[in-house]
Motif scaffolding. Structure first.
Motif, PDB file in Angstrom:
ATOM      1  N   UNK A 180       9.141  16.402  -0.419  1.00  0.00           N
ATOM      2  CA  UNK A 180      10.014  15.767   0.572  1.00  0.00           C
ATOM      3  C   UNK A 180      10.325  14.320   0.236  1.00  0.00           C
ATOM      4  N   UNK A 181       9.289  13.579  -0.131  1.00  0.00           N
ATOM      5  CA  UNK A 181       9.499  12.176  -0.439  1.00  0.00           C
ATOM      6  C   UNK A 181      10.236  11.966  -1.754  1.00  0.00           C
ATOM      7  N   UNK A 208      13.089   5.644   0.248  1.00  0.00           N
ATOM      8  CA  UNK A 208      11.662   5.372   0.364  1.00  0.00           C
ATOM      9  C   UNK A 208      11.392   3.938   0.800  1.00  0.00           C
ATOM     10  N   UNK A 209      12.314   3.038   0.518  1.00  0.00           N
ATOM     11  CA  UNK A 209      12.151   1.653   0.974  1.00  0.00           C
ATOM     12  C   UNK A 209      12.239   1.598   2.502  1.00  0.00           C
ATOM     13  N   UNK A 210      13.162   2.339   3.070  1.00  0.00           N
ATOM     14  CA  UNK A 210      13.300   2.384   4.528  1.00  0.00           C
ATOM     15  C   UNK A 210      12.038   2.975   5.156  1.00  0.00           C
ATOM     16  N   UNK A 211      11.525   4.034   4.560  1.00  0.00           N
ATOM     17  CA  UNK A 211      10.306   4.658   5.070  1.00  0.00           C
ATOM     18  C   UNK A 211       9.117   3.715   4.916  1.00  0.00           C
ATOM     19  N   UNK A 212       9.059   2.968   3.827  1.00  0.00           N
ATOM     20  CA  UNK A 212       7.980   2.001   3.632  1.00  0.00           C
ATOM     21  C   UNK A 212       8.043   0.893   4.681  1.00  0.00           C
ATOM     22  N   UNK A 213       9.243   0.444   5.026  1.00  0.00           N
ATOM     23  CA  UNK A 213       9.391  -0.573   6.080  1.00  0.00           C
ATOM     24  C   UNK A 213       8.922  -0.009   7.420  1.00  0.00           C
ATOM     25  N   UNK A 214       9.317   1.214   7.727  1.00  0.00           N
ATOM     26  CA  UNK A 214       8.876   1.844   8.973  1.00  0.00           C
ATOM     27  C   UNK A 214       7.360   2.027   8.982  1.00  0.00           C
ATOM     28  N   UNK A 215       6.802   2.414   7.856  1.00  0.00           N
ATOM     29  CA  UNK A 215       5.352   2.566   7.754  1.00  0.00           C
ATOM     30  C   UNK A 215       4.647   1.227   7.956  1.00  0.00           C
ATOM     31  N   UNK A 216       5.241   0.153   7.455  1.00  0.00           N
ATOM     32  CA  UNK A 216       4.622  -1.166   7.621  1.00  0.00           C
ATOM     33  C   UNK A 216       4.586  -1.597   9.087  1.00  0.00           C
ATOM     34  N   UNK A 217       5.552  -1.146   9.869  1.00  0.00           N
ATOM     35  CA  UNK A 217       5.575  -1.484  11.296  1.00  0.00           C
ATOM     36  C   UNK A 217       4.543  -0.653  12.055  1.00  0.00           C
ATOM     37  N   UNK A 218       4.398   0.598  11.668  1.00  0.00           N
ATOM     38  CA  UNK A 218       3.483   1.514  12.360  1.00  0.00           C
ATOM     39  C   UNK A 218       2.043   1.345  11.877  1.00  0.00           C
TER      40      UNK A 218
END
Length: 188
Positions: free
Chosen positions: A147-148, A157-167
């Motif tokens: 998936x990734x 993946x940069x967008x997902x990494x930013x979201x992961x950094x917030x969560x």
């Protein structure tokens, strides 16, 4: 789409270079011939080492799992310093926290194996000669990297990494007390 992908790899260059380093190291340890070890190239293999097709299960697993795991661990370590201060505490003035956050995002967005490595992983692990228990055991990891890797090809993946950094701070705040509880319960 390739230009967006390459741009995200350039913006997150520490993770890109380290990901290529981990892949090259695994290629050397497993004696997999590498064709192009440059981290930056204008193709979908930007940030990856171009190597021959992997035939062994152990080599395929290592080339997909080790760089993924090491970059993910580094991302989490940098998120502890950056994401906590910015996303959890709200300290937007610390330059060091922003640097840590950027490094965490850089490593997190460069965890995923190349799409070719994922397809090779599938071919090796989901062949007729593989036992069903092995197929079941690697299925969650395969689903994750498949998936990734599709999202990575689109530069998401940069967008997902930013979201992961917030969560990340909220998730870590829930997991850390459980880890302490387990460690203390095994010590008694």
């Amino acid at each position: 789409m390739i230009n967006l992908y390459v741009a995200t790899r350039v913006i997150t260059f520490p993770g890109t270079v380290l990901r290529a380093f981990w892949e090259h190291l695994i290629c050397r340890l497993c004696s997999i011939p590498a064709e192009d070890i440059r981290a930056f190239k204008v193709s979908e293999l930007c940030g990856h080492v171009e190597h021959e097709l992997v035939k062994k299960k152990s080599h395929s697993f290592l080339i997909c799992f080790i760089p993924f795991l090491l970059n993910f661990i580094l991302a989490c370590c940098f998120f502890l310093g950056g994401s906590y201060r910015i996303a959890y505490i709200g300290d937007f003035k610390s330059v060091l926290a922003w640097v840590y956050l950027w490094l965490g995002i850089s490593f997190a967005s460069n965890c995923v194996p190349s799409f070719e490595d994922v397809l090779s992983f599938k071919d090796v692990f989901y062949s007729k000669d593989t036992k069903i228990i092995v197929k079941i055991a690697v299925a969650p990891f395969y689903a994750l990297i498949y998936g990734f890797s599709i999202l990575e090809r689109m530069g998401l993946t940069v967008v997902i990494a930013v979201l992961f950094s917030v969560v990340f701070p909220q998730v870590f705040n829930k997991i850390f007390p459980a880890i302490i509880f387990l460690v203390q319960s095994f010590q008694n």
